[in-house]
Design a protein around this motif. Structure first.
Motif, mmCIF file in Angstrom:
data_model
loop_
_atom_site.group_PDB
_atom_site.id
_atom_site.type_symbol
_atom_site.label_atom_id
_atom_site.label_comp_id
_atom_site.label_asym_id
_atom_site.label_seq_id
_atom_site.Cartn_x
_atom_site.Cartn_y
_atom_site.Cartn_z
ATOM 1 N N TYR A 50 0.822 -1.203 0.000
ATOM 2 C CA TYR A 50 0.000 0.000 0.000
ATOM 3 C C TYR A 50 0.861 1.261 0.000
ATOM 4 C CZ TYR A 50 -3.352 3.550 1.407
ATOM 5 O OH TYR A 50 -4.114 4.688 1.461
ATOM 6 N N VAL B 215 -6.455 5.573 5.091
ATOM 7 C CA VAL B 215 -6.729 5.407 3.658
ATOM 8 C C VAL B 215 -7.297 6.690 3.050
ATOM 9 C CG1 VAL B 215 -8.111 4.148 1.963
ATOM 10 C CG2 VAL B 215 -7.096 2.933 3.905
ATOM 11 N N GLY C 7 -6.717 0.032 -0.420
ATOM 12 C CA GLY C 7 -7.345 0.920 0.546
ATOM 13 C C GLY C 7 -8.799 0.567 0.803
ATOM 14 N N SER D 234 -0.992 9.919 7.011
ATOM 15 C CA SER D 234 -1.399 8.551 6.689
ATOM 16 C C SER D 234 -0.498 7.540 7.394
ATOM 17 C CB SER D 234 -1.360 8.335 5.178
ATOM 18 O OG SER D 234 -1.785 7.031 4.849
#
Length: 247
Positions: free
Chosen positions: A86, A144, A217, A152
């Protein structure tokens, strides 16, 4: 550019060498009966599993607690198995994941202190779990949704802290619900972790399939919401049935 597969290959080779070395030069006598006859490990596992299953069926409180804990896997597994992909894809690859590794260690230590802090204001451990569940869900969703890389990453590291604290409290509750007179406490705890591991494996497979059609996400948010919707009512139902002292 350095080939990123080299560290992985080196780790695999080192792991194999370690296994061979231990097999050749170390003898394990822990799995022997008093008559020095080796115990069949598979039979021992089956016996322990049957014992744990029998206790789970007879002790309704322990059964309810285990069932309430299992959905939390949905909240934890996706981020813990996908965070490198991610953040690597979203925010610049290897460099940021290296910083996150360091942060995870630090925030894990912070998370280990959270149960003691919560105990000062919340006496019931199930209530603490409910709070951590909500905080964890919010941390993942905001991680997300927020596009600022620093915020984040910070929210993801907070998720690591909440997860660490959650694991400590859950372990304590599992031990507390097993009768003190039980001589097989470790077997019963291991039985729960066996079930948890099986469910984790299933969830990982589901995540692998979903990633082919849904972005990471969205999977994180979806699993966090599902875990909360399932776990929170069951934890609230159990709240008050378990009398616990401070941490």
């Amino acid at each position: 550019m350095k080939n990123l597969s080299y560290p992985l290959l080196a780790g695999i080779i080192l792991f194999i060498i370690t296994i061979v070395y231990i097999s050749l030069f170390f003898k394990d006598n822990s799995h022997q009966q008093q008559d020095n006859q080796p115990i069949n490990l598979f039979s021992g596992f089956v016996s322990s599993f049957k014992e744990g299953y029998a206790f789970l069926r007879t002790d309704k409180l322990y059964f309810s607690l285990c069932i309430s804990f299992l959905p939390l896997i949905l909240l934890i597994v996706a981020p813990s198995n996908q965070w490198q992909l991610y953040f690597g894809n979203e925010y610049g690859g290897v460099k940021i994941t290296a910083y996150i590794w360091v942060g995870m260690g630090l925030f894990g230590i912070i998370g280990s202190r959270i149960p003691q802090l919560l105990a000062r204001v919340i006496k019931n451990k199930l209530s603490s779990l409910q709070l951590l569940l909500l905080l964890n869900m919010c941390a993942i969703i905001l991680c997300v949704v927020i596009t600022n890389v620093y915020l984040s990453v910070l929210l993801f590291l907070m998720h690591v802290s909440f997860t660490t604290a959650d694991a400590i409290i859950r372990t304590g509750l599992l031990h507390n619900t097993i009768p003190a007179k039980s001589t097989n406490r470790n077997t019963l705890i291991s039985f729960f972790y066996t079930i948890e591991s099986c469910m984790t494996a299933v969830v990982i497979i589901v995540i692998g399939v979903l990633t082919t059609v849904i972005n990471l996400g969205t999977i994180w948010i979806m699993f966090a919401l599902i875990a909360t919707v399932i776990s929170l009512p069951s934890l609230r139902k159990l709240n008050g049935k378990i009398e616990t002292e401070g941490f």
